[in-house]
Design a protein around this motif. Structure first.
Motif, PDB file in Angstrom:
ATOM      1  N   UNK A  84      47.597  30.173  41.613  1.00  0.00           N
ATOM      2  CA  UNK A  84      46.662  31.099  42.226  1.00  0.00           C
ATOM      3  C   UNK A  84      47.344  32.029  42.034  1.00  0.00           C
ATOM      4  N   UNK A  85      47.032  32.954  42.504  1.00  0.00           N
ATOM      5  CA  UNK A  85      47.567  34.453  42.754  1.00  0.00           C
ATOM      6  C   UNK A  85      46.380  35.271  43.679  1.00  0.00           C
ATOM      7  N   UNK A  86      46.809  36.820  43.637  1.00  0.00           N
ATOM      8  CA  UNK A  86      46.839  37.772  44.321  1.00  0.00           C
ATOM      9  C   UNK A  86      45.977  38.415  43.348  1.00  0.00           C
ATOM     10  N   UNK A  87      44.547  39.488  43.782  1.00  0.00           N
ATOM     11  CA  UNK A  87      44.549  40.359  42.917  1.00  0.00           C
ATOM     12  C   UNK A  87      44.082  41.029  43.796  1.00  0.00           C
ATOM     13  N   UNK A  88      45.404  42.208  43.000  1.00  0.00           N
ATOM     14  CA  UNK A  88      45.444  43.577  43.130  1.00  0.00           C
ATOM     15  C   UNK A  88      45.156  45.294  42.775  1.00  0.00           C
ATOM     16  N   UNK A  89      44.170  44.585  41.647  1.00  0.00           N
ATOM     17  CA  UNK A  89      43.544  45.676  40.858  1.00  0.00           C
ATOM     18  C   UNK A  89      41.903  45.243  40.210  1.00  0.00           C
ATOM     19  N   UNK A  90      41.149  46.098  39.852  1.00  0.00           N
ATOM     20  CA  UNK A  90      40.326  45.268  39.381  1.00  0.00           C
ATOM     21  C   UNK A  90      40.356  47.038  37.903  1.00  0.00           C
ATOM     22  N   UNK A  91      40.187  46.735  36.507  1.00  0.00           N
ATOM     23  CA  UNK A  91      40.077  48.093  36.025  1.00  0.00           C
ATOM     24  C   UNK A  91      38.397  47.538  34.702  1.00  0.00           C
ATOM     25  N   UNK A  92      37.810  47.725  35.109  1.00  0.00           N
ATOM     26  CA  UNK A  92      36.597  48.010  34.504  1.00  0.00           C
ATOM     27  C   UNK A  92      35.931  46.177  34.563  1.00  0.00           C
ATOM     28  N   UNK A  93      36.330  45.835  33.579  1.00  0.00           N
ATOM     29  CA  UNK A  93      35.979  44.080  33.087  1.00  0.00           C
ATOM     30  C   UNK A  93      37.565  42.995  33.339  1.00  0.00           C
TER      31      UNK A  93
END
Length: 87
Positions: free
Chosen positions: A52-61
């Protein structure tokens, strides 16, 4: 709490903390929710499956994830991530 099984089904703990009765949901009964930035996530495939974790950013796919156990920051394909339900 939910644990994915090799056949694609999922063992789910009911109750507000996920520690109640355990039920099995079949693949056609499960909807994977794509996480957004700042969501708690669960890695659902690959070598870190189950973490588990935390999504800290999105870069494209790709998603940039801070993993809970190790505090490592990993770049993983978004299809490997699911939003983790919050009580």
């Amino acid at each position: 709490m939910a644990n994915f099984v090799m056949d694609g089904s999922c063992r789910v703990g009911l109750g507000s903390n996920g520690n109640g009765e355990m039920v099995t949901a079949l693949p056609n009964e499960i909807e994977i929710v794509v996480p957004r930035k700042s969501d708690k996530i669960k890695i659902i495939s690959g070598s870190q499956r189950g973490a588990t974790g935390k999504l800290i950013g999105v870069d494209g796919t790709d998603g940039i994830v801070k993993v809970d156990d190790t505090l490592d920051v990993k770049t993983l394909e978004m299809f490997r991530l699911a939003k983790q339900a919050q009580p």
